[in-house]
Design a protein around this motif. Sequence first.
Motif, short mmCIF file in Angstrom:
data_model
loop_
_atom_site.label_atom_id
_atom_site.label_comp_id
_atom_site.label_asym_id
_atom_site.label_seq_id
_atom_site.Cartn_x
_atom_site.Cartn_y
_atom_site.Cartn_z
N GLY A 94 0.74 -1.29 0.01
CA GLY A 94 0.08 0.11 0.15
C GLY A 94 0.86 1.38 0.07
O GLY A 94 0.62 2.30 -0.76
N PHE A 95 1.84 1.23 0.82
CA PHE A 95 2.60 2.60 0.79
C PHE A 95 3.76 2.45 -0.30
O PHE A 95 3.88 3.70 -0.81
CB PHE A 95 3.86 2.35 2.26
N LEU A 96 4.03 1.36 -0.94
CA LEU A 96 5.04 1.59 -2.10
C LEU A 96 4.19 1.89 -3.31
O LEU A 96 4.65 2.75 -4.09
CB LEU A 96 5.59 0.36 -2.36
N LEU A 97 2.92 1.59 -3.37
CA LEU A 97 2.07 1.89 -4.53
C LEU A 97 1.55 3.30 -4.68
O LEU A 97 1.88 4.03 -5.37
CB LEU A 97 0.83 1.00 -4.67
N GLY A 98 1.09 3.85 -3.29
CA GLY A 98 0.82 5.06 -3.21
C GLY A 98 1.67 6.02 -3.26
O GLY A 98 1.81 7.08 -4.13
N GLY A 99 2.96 5.91 -2.72
CA GLY A 99 4.07 6.83 -2.72
C GLY A 99 4.55 6.84 -3.94
O GLY A 99 5.01 8.00 -4.75
N GLY A 100 4.86 5.79 -4.76
CA GLY A 100 5.28 5.68 -6.34
C GLY A 100 4.55 6.61 -7.10
O GLY A 100 5.07 7.26 -7.89
N LEU A 101 3.31 6.40 -6.89
CA LEU A 101 2.22 7.11 -7.82
C LEU A 101 2.49 8.63 -7.85
O LEU A 101 2.60 9.34 -8.62
CB LEU A 101 0.81 6.61 -7.78
N GLY A 102 2.49 8.93 -6.57
CA GLY A 102 2.65 10.38 -5.86
C GLY A 102 4.07 10.79 -6.74
O GLY A 102 4.06 12.05 -7.31
N LEU A 103 5.12 10.24 -6.58
CA LEU A 103 6.04 10.73 -7.08
C LEU A 103 6.24 10.69 -8.66
O LEU A 103 6.80 11.68 -9.22
CB LEU A 103 7.52 9.62 -6.69
N LEU A 104 5.63 9.87 -9.67
CA LEU A 104 5.36 9.97 -10.66
C LEU A 104 4.68 11.27 -11.18
O LEU A 104 5.07 12.00 -12.18
CB LEU A 104 4.63 8.67 -11.44
N ILE A 105 3.34 11.32 -10.54
CA ILE A 105 2.69 12.40 -10.84
C ILE A 105 3.14 13.80 -10.74
O ILE A 105 3.16 14.75 -11.19
CB ILE A 105 1.34 12.39 -10.24
N SER A 106 3.97 13.86 -9.40
CA SER A 106 4.59 15.30 -8.96
C SER A 106 5.81 15.65 -9.85
O SER A 106 6.00 16.86 -10.05
CB SER A 106 5.12 15.15 -7.67
N THR A 107 6.32 14.37 -10.39
CA THR A 107 7.39 14.92 -11.40
C THR A 107 6.98 15.67 -12.81
O THR A 107 7.36 16.53 -13.29
CB THR A 107 8.19 13.53 -12.04
N ALA A 108 5.85 15.14 -13.15
CA ALA A 108 4.91 15.54 -14.32
C ALA A 108 4.53 17.11 -14.15
O ALA A 108 4.71 18.01 -14.84
CB ALA A 108 3.66 14.88 -14.58
N ILE A 109 4.05 17.07 -12.77
CA ILE A 109 3.58 18.50 -12.50
C ILE A 109 5.05 19.54 -12.50
O ILE A 109 4.75 20.75 -12.77
CB ILE A 109 2.83 18.54 -10.99
N TRP A 110 5.82 19.19 -11.85
CA TRP A 110 7.13 19.71 -11.61
C TRP A 110 7.65 20.32 -12.91
O TRP A 110 8.23 21.37 -13.10
CB TRP A 110 8.28 19.06 -10.82
N LEU A 111 7.74 19.32 -13.94
CA LEU A 111 8.20 19.76 -15.40
C LEU A 111 7.18 20.82 -16.02
O LEU A 111 7.60 21.26 -17.16
CB LEU A 111 8.49 18.46 -15.91
N THR A 112 6.11 20.87 -15.74
CA THR A 112 5.02 21.15 -16.55
C THR A 112 4.40 22.56 -15.96
O THR A 112 4.34 23.73 -16.81
CB THR A 112 3.80 20.36 -16.79
N THR A 113 4.10 22.77 -14.78
CA THR A 113 3.29 23.99 -14.30
C THR A 113 4.09 25.31 -14.49
O THR A 113 3.41 26.34 -14.85
CB THR A 113 2.70 23.70 -12.94
N ARG A 114 5.34 25.09 -14.21
CA ARG A 114 6.27 26.54 -14.28
C ARG A 114 6.17 27.15 -15.59
O ARG A 114 6.19 28.08 -15.76
CB ARG A 114 7.67 26.11 -13.88
N ARG A 115 6.08 26.12 -16.61
CA ARG A 115 5.99 26.90 -18.13
C ARG A 115 4.98 27.01 -18.81
O ARG A 115 4.76 28.07 -19.63
CB ARG A 115 6.89 25.63 -18.84
N ILE A 116 3.83 26.37 -18.44
CA ILE A 116 2.52 26.66 -19.26
C ILE A 116 1.40 27.19 -18.47
O ILE A 116 0.44 27.52 -19.12
CB ILE A 116 2.10 25.43 -19.69
#
Length: 426
Positions: free
Chosen positions: A391-413
């Motif tokens: 449960g912790f690995l799945l939740g934390g892993g998905l959070g890291l993946l989505i946060s990376t997408a947000i990190w790379l995108t929101t500042r620019r667009i």
Amino acid sequence: MSFQTYAELWRIPDVRRILVLGLFLRLPMPASAVIVTLHVVGPLDRSYAEAGLVSTVLAIAMAISAPWLGRLLDRLGLRRTLLLPLAVLPIAWSVAPWVGYLPLLALVAVAGLFTVPSFSVVRQVMIRSVGPGKRTAALSADAVMTELCFMTGPLIGVLGASYLGTSWALMLSQWLGIVAAVGLWLLNPAITESESVDPAEATASVPAVAAAIPAAVATADGGAAEPSSRRWRLPTWVSPGVVLLLAGTFAASLILVAEDLGTVAAMRDFDRTTYLGLVMAVWALGSLLGALIYGALNSHPSAAMMLVLLGATTMLAAIAPEPISFAALLLVSGFFCAPTLTAALEAITSRVSSSVRGEVMGWHGSAITLGSAVGAPAAGFAIDMIGWQGGFLLGGGLGLLISTAIWLTTRRISKPYPEASGLQAE
């Protein structure tokens, strides 16, 4: 860091009133969640799976209703929107505790579709009542009150069910929220910065709430209905940045429900289920403290950064070898729960006009609800596959993946909406 900001917020009459009223509006949710489970497996003599289905039906109904009622808030104002819940909820919750399982499912679905949009209303009043510089602190104060609701609500539910019986406890807890909604209707606080005109005047062309519903559904941005050839265009507030922040909210909610189920599984594996309530309280305490400190900061980390920290600390809890270290790691992870949701909401509302804020907050609420609905079976599958750590690995892993997408995108667009940031439109 300055906690004086919270004292300054409390001196604002509208903030003080809506925080107290919001406490009573929200308490029925966690209290009723416990009562419904006890009611279904007790007097109705059904399984825990069937009790869970009631919660799922309610969650889906609320996820559907949140954007719709938020759009009505933008279009009609607070009082006229509340007429729908105040007409439906007293009937639904007066009957639901006294019927069989299938009628209960139907009534819960109806009640969910017309649930008072308390989270949206409280936060809109908070944002409208403070300046841009105190918005994060205001949302953090709201997060603290929400944590208090979810810490005390289950206890109230258990005590009510024990002393009054589940049927009376369920009805009375929901009527507490209905009475609070009547108080909100009487108080009628402004929910947008530009709400100097009576909402009834602004919508004089709409004679009744019922007549406004089709127009509200057909309208993309809370304004006048568009020609049929443009009716299916995306709302004007939709942007890649906002969509990604909603995805981050979804991920944060998924992480929280994964931690919730993972904690139950972990304490069973450690053979310490008697301490489950204490461990959960430690986790909630971490979230409450995190919200307090985050709101008092002079400079606030971004939503993407908070989601990274939440995901990383969630995965870290999977290495705990015994209950004490597990509770300590859960406290650390809890420290980033409420701040992550607060940061995402603040970032979202700063990117949209106040005229569509109710609808956008409705979608924010739906993202939280859907994250829980998806996260529960996904985390359960992971736990069945590899143990409580799943449960912790799945939740934390998905959070890291989505946060990376947000990190790379929101500042620019995506940039803050001019009226929210205090800047003039270019």
